[in-house]
Design a protein around this motif. Structure first.
Motif, PDB file in Angstrom:
ATOM      1  N   LEU A 170       0.804  -1.220   0.000  1.00  0.00           N
ATOM      2  CA  LEU A 170       0.000   0.000   0.000  1.00  0.00           C
ATOM      3  C   LEU A 170       0.840   1.274   0.000  1.00  0.00           C
ATOM      4  N   GLY A 171       2.163   1.129  -0.029  1.00  0.00           N
ATOM      5  CA  GLY A 171       3.038   2.277   0.152  1.00  0.00           C
ATOM      6  C   GLY A 171       2.933   3.354  -0.901  1.00  0.00           C
ATOM      7  N   PHE A 172       2.317   3.027  -2.071  1.00  0.00           N
ATOM      8  CA  PHE A 172       2.197   4.018  -3.131  1.00  0.00           C
ATOM      9  C   PHE A 172       0.747   4.255  -3.544  1.00  0.00           C
ATOM     10  N   ILE A 173      -0.219   3.846  -2.686  1.00  0.00           N
ATOM     11  CA  ILE A 173      -1.632   4.120  -2.931  1.00  0.00           C
ATOM     12  C   ILE A 173      -1.945   5.466  -2.292  1.00  0.00           C
ATOM     13  N   HIS A 174      -2.141   6.491  -3.110  1.00  0.00           N
ATOM     14  CA  HIS A 174      -2.110   7.863  -2.626  1.00  0.00           C
ATOM     15  C   HIS A 174      -3.138   8.139  -1.534  1.00  0.00           C
ATOM     16  N   ASP A 175      -4.417   7.777  -1.747  1.00  0.00           N
ATOM     17  CA  ASP A 175      -5.428   8.144  -0.746  1.00  0.00           C
ATOM     18  C   ASP A 175      -5.217   7.424   0.573  1.00  0.00           C
ATOM     19  N   ILE A 176      -4.745   6.161   0.524  1.00  0.00           N
ATOM     20  CA  ILE A 176      -4.488   5.429   1.765  1.00  0.00           C
ATOM     21  C   ILE A 176      -3.282   6.020   2.490  1.00  0.00           C
ATOM     22  N   VAL A 177      -2.221   6.318   1.751  1.00  0.00           N
ATOM     23  CA  VAL A 177      -1.031   6.910   2.363  1.00  0.00           C
ATOM     24  C   VAL A 177      -1.374   8.257   2.989  1.00  0.00           C
ATOM     25  N   LEU A 201       5.435   5.423   5.876  1.00  0.00           N
ATOM     26  CA  LEU A 201       4.378   5.417   4.866  1.00  0.00           C
ATOM     27  C   LEU A 201       4.704   4.506   3.696  1.00  0.00           C
ATOM     28  N   PHE A 202       5.978   4.439   3.291  1.00  0.00           N
ATOM     29  CA  PHE A 202       6.300   3.609   2.138  1.00  0.00           C
ATOM     30  C   PHE A 202       6.356   2.124   2.486  1.00  0.00           C
ATOM     31  N   LEU A 203       6.175   1.771   3.779  1.00  0.00           N
ATOM     32  CA  LEU A 203       6.160   0.366   4.185  1.00  0.00           C
ATOM     33  C   LEU A 203       4.749  -0.130   4.499  1.00  0.00           C
ATOM     34  N   LEU A 204       3.733   0.668   4.216  1.00  0.00           N
ATOM     35  CA  LEU A 204       2.359   0.275   4.530  1.00  0.00           C
ATOM     36  C   LEU A 204       1.972  -0.967   3.730  1.00  0.00           C
ATOM     37  N   HIS A 205       1.329  -1.913   4.399  1.00  0.00           N
ATOM     38  CA  HIS A 205       0.910  -3.137   3.724  1.00  0.00           C
ATOM     39  C   HIS A 205      -0.189  -3.813   4.530  1.00  0.00           C
ATOM     40  N   THR A 206      -0.864  -4.754   3.892  1.00  0.00           N
ATOM     41  CA  THR A 206      -1.835  -5.619   4.558  1.00  0.00           C
ATOM     42  C   THR A 206      -1.419  -7.062   4.336  1.00  0.00           C
ATOM     43  N   ALA A 207      -1.128  -7.766   5.411  1.00  0.00           N
ATOM     44  CA  ALA A 207      -0.719  -9.174   5.307  1.00  0.00           C
ATOM     45  C   ALA A 207      -1.932 -10.037   4.960  1.00  0.00           C
ATOM     46  N   LEU A 208      -1.713 -11.031   4.141  1.00  0.00           N
ATOM     47  CA  LEU A 208      -2.761 -11.976   3.757  1.00  0.00           C
ATOM     48  C   LEU A 208      -2.560 -13.295   4.486  1.00  0.00           C
ATOM     49  N   ASN A 209      -1.602 -14.094   4.033  1.00  0.00           N
ATOM     50  CA  ASN A 209      -1.290 -15.367   4.671  1.00  0.00           C
ATOM     51  C   ASN A 209      -0.029 -15.248   5.514  1.00  0.00           C
ATOM     52  N   TYR A 210       0.020 -16.004   6.604  1.00  0.00           N
ATOM     53  CA  TYR A 210       1.231 -16.149   7.404  1.00  0.00           C
ATOM     54  C   TYR A 210       1.721 -17.589   7.229  1.00  0.00           C
ATOM     55  N   PHE A 211       2.803 -17.742   6.499  1.00  0.00           N
ATOM     56  CA  PHE A 211       3.374 -19.070   6.263  1.00  0.00           C
ATOM     57  C   PHE A 211       4.491 -19.293   7.284  1.00  0.00           C
ATOM     58  N   CYS A 212       4.232 -20.149   8.250  1.00  0.00           N
ATOM     59  CA  CYS A 212       5.158 -20.329   9.371  1.00  0.00           C
ATOM     60  C   CYS A 212       5.790 -21.722   9.360  1.00  0.00           C
ATOM     61  N   CYS A 213       7.104 -21.753   9.593  1.00  0.00           N
ATOM     62  CA  CYS A 213       7.838 -22.987   9.867  1.00  0.00           C
ATOM     63  C   CYS A 213       7.683 -24.040   8.766  1.00  0.00           C
ATOM     64  N   HIS A 214       8.112 -23.677   7.565  1.00  0.00           N
ATOM     65  CA  HIS A 214       8.068 -24.613   6.446  1.00  0.00           C
ATOM     66  C   HIS A 214       9.486 -24.998   6.033  1.00  0.00           C
ATOM     67  N   THR A 215       9.589 -26.103   5.323  1.00  0.00           N
ATOM     68  CA  THR A 215      10.876 -26.510   4.760  1.00  0.00           C
ATOM     69  C   THR A 215      11.114 -25.729   3.467  1.00  0.00           C
ATOM     70  N   SER A 216      12.334 -25.807   2.964  1.00  0.00           N
ATOM     71  CA  SER A 216      12.654 -25.122   1.708  1.00  0.00           C
ATOM     72  C   SER A 216      11.817 -25.685   0.555  1.00  0.00           C
ATOM     73  N   GLU A 217      11.618 -26.992   0.559  1.00  0.00           N
ATOM     74  CA  GLU A 217      10.814 -27.616  -0.494  1.00  0.00           C
ATOM     75  C   GLU A 217       9.366 -27.152  -0.408  1.00  0.00           C
ATOM     76  N   GLU A 218       8.833 -27.029   0.807  1.00  0.00           N
ATOM     77  CA  GLU A 218       7.459 -26.561   0.971  1.00  0.00           C
ATOM     78  C   GLU A 218       7.318 -25.111   0.535  1.00  0.00           C
ATOM     79  N   LYS A 219       8.340 -24.299   0.775  1.00  0.00           N
ATOM     80  CA  LYS A 219       8.281 -22.898   0.356  1.00  0.00           C
ATOM     81  C   LYS A 219       8.171 -22.789  -1.156  1.00  0.00           C
ATOM     82  N   VAL A 220       8.929 -23.594  -1.874  1.00  0.00           N
ATOM     83  CA  VAL A 220       8.865 -23.588  -3.338  1.00  0.00           C
ATOM     84  C   VAL A 220       7.457 -23.953  -3.801  1.00  0.00           C
ATOM     85  N   LYS A 221       6.858 -24.960  -3.168  1.00  0.00           N
ATOM     86  CA  LYS A 221       5.511 -25.377  -3.537  1.00  0.00           C
ATOM     87  C   LYS A 221       4.480 -24.307  -3.198  1.00  0.00           C
ATOM     88  N   ILE A 222       4.672 -23.621  -2.081  1.00  0.00           N
ATOM     89  CA  ILE A 222       3.736 -22.551  -1.699  1.00  0.00           C
ATOM     90  C   ILE A 222       3.765 -21.425  -2.728  1.00  0.00           C
TER      91      ILE A 222
END
Length: 343
Positions: A170-177, A201-222
């Motif tokens: 969201l860091g470059f969405i003018h009305d939200i910033v 302001l340039f770091l504004l964001h909304t998190a969607l998923n929290y991917f916690c404690c995965h293996t490297s192989e699982e990260k690639v699949k995600i």
């Protein structure tokens, strides 16, 4: 008559034996060249080797790159500061009386996103005055105005150290910033010292998923799962100030929540990703539970949370909207598969 003596001045610098170099040069040999070679027998000829990329060159190059990176970061911070100063607002002139929003409830219908207080306060000056006692000491915040939540990943076991998120930038969405900037000015006007951190302001964001404690192989699949998602882009709206009492019992997050319809839309999207992970045999180690939001600031316990929420309710009716047609995970950008957006 004695033969003239030829003196040859040769610089000495890590050379090679002239015998091997001259003996090998027998192509187009002439008597004169052989006589010259015989006269040079026993003379050490040192040839300077061309300089390559030595240690000093690598160090200097690295320092230059670090300097350029530091300059780039400094320019970003300077531009952000310039934007904040340029868009500063006169709070007393812009905040007008307005009926507060109705209480919003979560999908389960049990935990409120925000508990609003009385809507009878008439002006910014009156609300700001209630935040302090006659001795200029801040009153304690009623924590029933906040919801409890924890989005942090736990300590991961060995071999499952991959923890990351997907998010809307969201860091470059003018009305939200601009709205977040105004909200931070409201908080500064109440009491600056009780704010731990304002979200840049340039770091504004909304998190969607929290991917916690995965293996490297699982990260690639995600990441493959994220790239294969299909959805219909839709405008999502941020319209409700709120707060979150963090699990550490110390930090309070001041937030702007999405509207009810936007919450439902994003929850359906996140559940779609979680179901796709399960189909691919990837465990969902942390389900999304807390409402979707953008963080405005981090404050401590003495900050007048309820009063500031009232101010934000009346001063910023809507924080802004953004078309949800893409999202990010680390440095990867994802769009709906098979859906083309004209931009």
């Amino acid at each position: 008559m004695e033969s003239p003596v030829v003196h040859l001045s040769v610089s000495s610098h890590q050379g090679s034996d002239s015998d091997s170099s001259l003996d090998n040069c027998d192509e187009d040999e002439t008597p004169e060249s052989r006589d010259y070679a015989d006269s040079m027998h026993g003379v050490n000829v040192n040839v300077k080797k061309p300089k390559g990329f030595g240690r000093r060159t690598i160090i200097v190059s690295s320092l230059v790159l670090l300097l350029l990176a530091a300059v780039a970061v400094g320019m970003m911070l300077l531009l952000n500061f310039h934007w904040v100063v340029k868009h500063s607002v006169d709070l007393s002139a812009t905040i007008t009386p307005q009926k507060t929003r109705s209480t919003q409830e979560s999908l389960s219908g049990s935990t409120p996103f925000v508990v609003t207080s009385s809507a009878n306060v008439a002006s910014f000056e009156n609300v700001a005055a209630t935040a302090m006692s006659s001795a200029r000491v801040l009153t304690l915040s009623p924590f029933d105005a906040c919801w409890n939540g924890d989005s942090d990943c736990p300590a991961c076991p060995t071999g499952q150290s991959e923890s990351f998120t997907s998010h809307i930038w969201l860091g470059f969405i003018h009305d939200i910033v601009e709205s977040v900037n105004r909200s931070q000015h409201i908080m500064r006007s109440t009491d600056y010292k009780d704010v731990i951190l304002y979200r840049p302001l340039f770091l504004l964001h909304t998190a969607l998923n929290y991917f916690c404690c995965h293996t490297s192989e699982e990260k690639v699949k995600i990441l493959e799962v994220l790239g294969n998602q299909t959805w219909t882009p839709l405008n999502i709206t941020y319209d409700t100030p709120s707060c979150n009492l963090d699990h550490d019992g110390v930090t309070i997050y001041m937030l702007a929540l999405l509207s009810n319809s936007s919450q439902d839309y994003l929850f359906n999207f996140v559940r779609q990703i979680e179901n796709s992970m399960k189909t691919q045999g990837i465990p969902v180690n942390k389900h999304r539970k807390q409402p979707f939001h953008v963080t405005l600031s981090l404050v401590n316990h003495s900050f007048p949370v309820r009063d500031v929420i009232d101010l934000l309710h009346r001063g910023i009716p809507v924080f802004g909207s953004v078309l949800f047609d893409h999202f990010y995970s680390e440095f990867h950008k994802f769009k709906p598969k098979g859906y083309f957006v004209n931009k």
